[in-house]
Design a protein around this motif. Structure first.
Motif, mmCIF file in Angstrom:
data_model
loop_
_atom_site.group_PDB
_atom_site.id
_atom_site.type_symbol
_atom_site.label_atom_id
_atom_site.label_comp_id
_atom_site.label_asym_id
_atom_site.label_seq_id
_atom_site.Cartn_x
_atom_site.Cartn_y
_atom_site.Cartn_z
ATOM 1 N N PRO A 106 0.804 -1.228 0.000
ATOM 2 C CA PRO A 106 0.000 0.000 0.000
ATOM 3 C C PRO A 106 0.836 1.277 0.000
ATOM 4 N N GLU A 107 2.011 1.256 0.632
ATOM 5 C CA GLU A 107 2.896 2.426 0.583
ATOM 6 C C GLU A 107 3.374 2.670 -0.852
ATOM 7 N N LEU A 108 3.643 1.573 -1.571
ATOM 8 C CA LEU A 108 4.000 1.686 -2.980
ATOM 9 C C LEU A 108 2.834 2.268 -3.780
ATOM 10 N N LEU A 109 1.615 1.840 -3.453
ATOM 11 C CA LEU A 109 0.430 2.352 -4.142
ATOM 12 C C LEU A 109 0.259 3.856 -3.898
ATOM 13 N N GLU A 110 0.547 4.298 -2.670
ATOM 14 C CA GLU A 110 0.386 5.720 -2.368
ATOM 15 C C GLU A 110 1.345 6.578 -3.181
ATOM 16 N N ALA A 111 2.535 6.044 -3.466
ATOM 17 C CA ALA A 111 3.520 6.812 -4.230
ATOM 18 C C ALA A 111 2.975 7.220 -5.595
ATOM 19 N N TYR A 113 -0.783 6.694 -6.408
ATOM 20 C CA TYR A 113 -2.221 6.964 -6.427
ATOM 21 C C TYR A 113 -2.736 7.846 -5.294
ATOM 22 N N GLY A 114 -1.966 7.991 -4.217
ATOM 23 C CA GLY A 114 -2.455 8.796 -3.109
ATOM 24 C C GLY A 114 -2.932 7.959 -1.935
ATOM 25 N N ILE A 115 -3.290 8.650 -0.851
ATOM 26 C CA ILE A 115 -3.602 7.989 0.408
ATOM 27 C C ILE A 115 -4.864 7.136 0.348
ATOM 28 N N GLY A 116 -5.873 7.532 -0.427
ATOM 29 C CA GLY A 116 -7.112 6.760 -0.490
ATOM 30 C C GLY A 116 -6.892 5.354 -1.000
ATOM 31 N N VAL A 117 -6.120 5.240 -2.066
ATOM 32 C CA VAL A 117 -5.821 3.925 -2.630
ATOM 33 C C VAL A 117 -4.975 3.115 -1.653
ATOM 34 N N ARG A 118 -4.061 3.792 -0.967
ATOM 35 C CA ARG A 118 -3.233 3.084 0.014
ATOM 36 C C ARG A 118 -4.091 2.442 1.088
ATOM 37 N N ALA A 333 1.388 -7.621 9.665
ATOM 38 C CA ALA A 333 1.630 -6.761 10.825
ATOM 39 C C ALA A 333 2.259 -5.446 10.375
ATOM 40 N N GLY A 334 3.071 -5.512 9.306
ATOM 41 C CA GLY A 334 3.644 -4.290 8.747
ATOM 42 C C GLY A 334 2.570 -3.351 8.229
ATOM 43 N N ASN A 335 1.499 -3.911 7.658
ATOM 44 C CA ASN A 335 0.385 -3.073 7.215
ATOM 45 C C ASN A 335 -0.275 -2.365 8.391
ATOM 46 N N VAL A 336 -0.472 -3.113 9.474
ATOM 47 C CA VAL A 336 -1.101 -2.532 10.649
ATOM 48 C C VAL A 336 -0.252 -1.376 11.182
ATOM 49 N N VAL A 337 1.057 -1.590 11.251
ATOM 50 C CA VAL A 337 1.954 -0.584 11.827
ATOM 51 C C VAL A 337 2.122 0.618 10.904
ATOM 52 N N TYR A 338 2.495 0.360 9.637
ATOM 53 C CA TYR A 338 2.882 1.462 8.755
ATOM 54 C C TYR A 338 1.710 2.097 8.011
ATOM 55 N N ASP A 339 0.716 1.294 7.629
ATOM 56 C CA ASP A 339 -0.399 1.855 6.870
ATOM 57 C C ASP A 339 -1.497 2.426 7.763
ATOM 58 N N PHE A 340 -1.769 1.765 8.878
ATOM 59 C CA PHE A 340 -2.870 2.206 9.728
ATOM 60 C C PHE A 340 -2.428 3.092 10.900
ATOM 61 N N THR A 408 -4.046 5.860 -13.484
ATOM 62 C CA THR A 408 -4.381 6.962 -12.583
ATOM 63 C C THR A 408 -5.030 6.455 -11.307
ATOM 64 N N LYS A 409 -5.196 7.381 -10.362
ATOM 65 C CA LYS A 409 -5.852 7.045 -9.101
ATOM 66 C C LYS A 409 -7.278 6.569 -9.330
ATOM 67 N N VAL A 410 -7.999 7.208 -10.213
ATOM 68 C CA VAL A 410 -9.378 6.810 -10.500
ATOM 69 C C VAL A 410 -9.422 5.369 -11.001
ATOM 70 N N GLY A 411 -8.502 5.032 -11.911
ATOM 71 C CA GLY A 411 -8.456 3.667 -12.430
ATOM 72 C C GLY A 411 -8.151 2.649 -11.357
ATOM 73 N N ALA A 412 -7.195 2.967 -10.469
ATOM 74 C CA ALA A 412 -6.823 2.038 -9.404
ATOM 75 C C ALA A 412 -7.982 1.811 -8.438
ATOM 76 N N LEU A 413 -8.636 2.887 -8.035
ATOM 77 C CA LEU A 413 -9.782 2.755 -7.120
ATOM 78 C C LEU A 413 -10.902 1.944 -7.754
ATOM 79 N N ALA A 414 -11.177 2.232 -9.020
ATOM 80 C CA ALA A 414 -12.231 1.492 -9.710
ATOM 81 C C ALA A 414 -11.899 0.012 -9.783
ATOM 82 N N SER A 415 -10.632 -0.305 -10.069
ATOM 83 C CA SER A 415 -10.201 -1.699 -10.166
ATOM 84 C C SER A 415 -10.386 -2.427 -8.834
ATOM 85 N N MET A 416 -9.968 -1.799 -7.749
ATOM 86 C CA MET A 416 -10.071 -2.428 -6.429
ATOM 87 C C MET A 416 -11.527 -2.665 -6.028
#
Length: 473
Positions: A106-111, A113-118, A333-340, A408-416
């Motif tokens: 998700p940190e890679l995704l934010e680079a 697409y932004g925080i929402g996608v992350r 656990a890394g997601n819990v610590v770094y993303d959340f 783009t961010k719109v495409g990534a969000l739509a895909s997810m």
């Protein structure tokens, strides 16, 4: 119950616990970075071993064996073919992944697409990885219950405890070194077991002739769409597996990251092929097993191989299951610590605090995974569900970060959103029409949403900069 088997298993568990205790010392793991990336200094042999052991766990020894037992050796190779195909893609992406040095996918995704996608990506990974951890507990419980008076439930709880101890203690440093030892053990035991088991049937020709007609076929009696439904989830997971990305990031340098995927590629075949042969041979020697989940394990526990070799097979199978479980627990656990937590903390989180948070998160993930396993008693069923959720919601967006500048961010969000919704509707609302796995419907819809959403929206100027710069280093 063979005493020799039990002794080998106990010795293995004791060695794993000692390694875990050794790497739990504060002098070896003193920061959050040490915990999740082993100080970013893993040498090539250890990296190859941990990549292999992380990927080849209960999904191969139990779930893959179940598939081979029911559908034959050729179909099992198609089922597992997503692994080598995915590793080839990882070979070309490994240097960029190491250069980006992100803690989580998700940190890679934010680079880009932004925080929402992350945040959406972090939620999806949490759901999928807890499921994958759960079936490691179940698979390990199968082995323990075969060799001891413990019930399946009691054995599963024991495995959950051992896995949690190893992950909480030394983090990736202890997991990587136990992975390397486990990889060597299982490869040797599987290769030695194949000719011994075939000799129990007669000759290779006898083995082949005694397989059912469907098991001799390339598809195992499955339709093309059904077989594709088993192949795709495995491929999609490995293409964007956060676990593997974190290990490549833990390499000493970009060259080590890329070259380690070559050893991973070879090792995958050395495990997949023997499992397919052994499990299909079990359908001849042990035709009345209650579940194909125990196909390879039962060959060892029923005395069809020498006791010491059988003990090695069982210990090796448990080794892969435990190391895979520790890896996925550590990763999520890394997601819990770094993303959340860290991403939204109002002030800087110290390294000491991150280390403590990692360990608390691992314990929480263990509890969730154990409870989830109660709802999915079949490893193969839980495996397909977890892989599919991850593959359709995360993989298209991650691959686009690495290989498609126009996304783009719109495409990534739509895909997810579209991909995850399609899985849930197909699996639970429609109850899998035609017995097709949901990936067959969800993946095309996810990719279509990614492309359509990206082409219909304008990329932000900041969306590509960080990723492109990493690729140029």
């Amino acid at each position: 119950m063979q005493t020799v088997h039990l002794v080998v298993l106990v010795v293995y568990l004791a060695v794993m616990l000692l390694i875990g205790a050794y790497f739990s010392r504060s002098s070896r793991v003193s920061t959050g970075d040490d915990f999740i990336f082993a100080g970013r200094a893993l040498p090539r042999p250890v990296l190859v071993g941990t990549l292999l052991a992380t990927w080849v766990g209960s999904g191969t020894i139990v779930g893959g064996a179940n598939f081979a037992y029911n559908y034959g050796p050729l179909a099992s190779m198609l089922f597992s073919a997503g692994t080598p195909v995915g590793i080839v893609v990882l070979y070309f992406a490994a240097a960029k992944i190491r250069a980006l040095s992100k803690y989580t996918v998700p940190e890679l995704l934010e680079a880009r697409y932004g925080i929402g996608v992350r945040m959406l990506g972090a939620v999806v990974i949490l759901l999928a990885y807890v499921g994958i951890t759960a079936y490691q507990f179940i698979g390990g419980g199968h082995i323990i219950s075969l060799l001891t008076p413990l019930s399946q439930a009691q054995a599963t709880l024991l495995v959950a405890g051992v896995v949690t101890f190893l992950a909480v203690g030394g983090g990736l440093l202890s997991v990587a070194w136990t992975d390397a030892a486990s990889a060597l053990l299982i490869v040797v035991s599987l290769l030695v077991s194949v000719p011994i088991v075939i000799s129990q049937i007669g000759s290779p020709v006898d083995y082949w002739n005694q397989l059912s007609a469907s098991s001799q076929s390339l598809t195992g009696g499955l339709s093309t769409m059904q077989l594709l439904g088993y192949f795709l989830p495995l491929l999609l997971l490995i293409l964007a597996d956060q676990n593997l990305y974190q290990r490549l990031t833990a390499a000493r340098d970009q060259g080590t990251a890329r070259s380690s995927t070559t050893g991973f590629f070879i090792g995958a075949f050395v495990v997949m092929i023997p499992v397919g042969i052994l499990a299909s041979a079990a359908s001849i020697l042990l035709p009345n097993l209650e579940s194909g989940d125990t196909a390879v394990l039962s060959l060892a526990s029923e005395g069809l191989v020498p006791t010491v070799i059988g003990g090695m097979v069982l210990a090796g199978a448990l080794a892969f299951i435990i190391t895979t479980g520790t890896s996925f627990m550590l990763s999520v656990a890394g997601n819990v610590v770094y993303d959340f937590y860290v991403r939204h903390a109002s002030r800087e989180v110290s390294e000491k605090a991150r280390l403590k948070l990692h360990r608390l998160a691992v314990i929480g993930i263990a509890l969730l995974a154990y409870l989830l396993g109660k709802f999915f008693p079949s490893v193969l069923e839980l495996q397909m569900h977890s892989y599919t959720i991850y593959g359709v919601a995360i993989t298209p967006a991650v691959l686009a970060v690495l290989f498609w500048q126009r996304v783009t961010k719109v495409g990534a969000l739509a895909s997810m959103v579209v991909g995850t919704s399609a899985v849930l509707i197909w699996e639970f609302a429609l109850n899998k029409p035609n017995d097709w796995n949901s990936v067959l419907i969800a993946l095309p819809l996810s990719v279509l949403a990614l492309v359509a959403g990206s082409l219909a929206s304008k990329p932000l100027e900041t969306e590509q900069v960080q990723v492109d710069e990493a690729g140029e280093r």
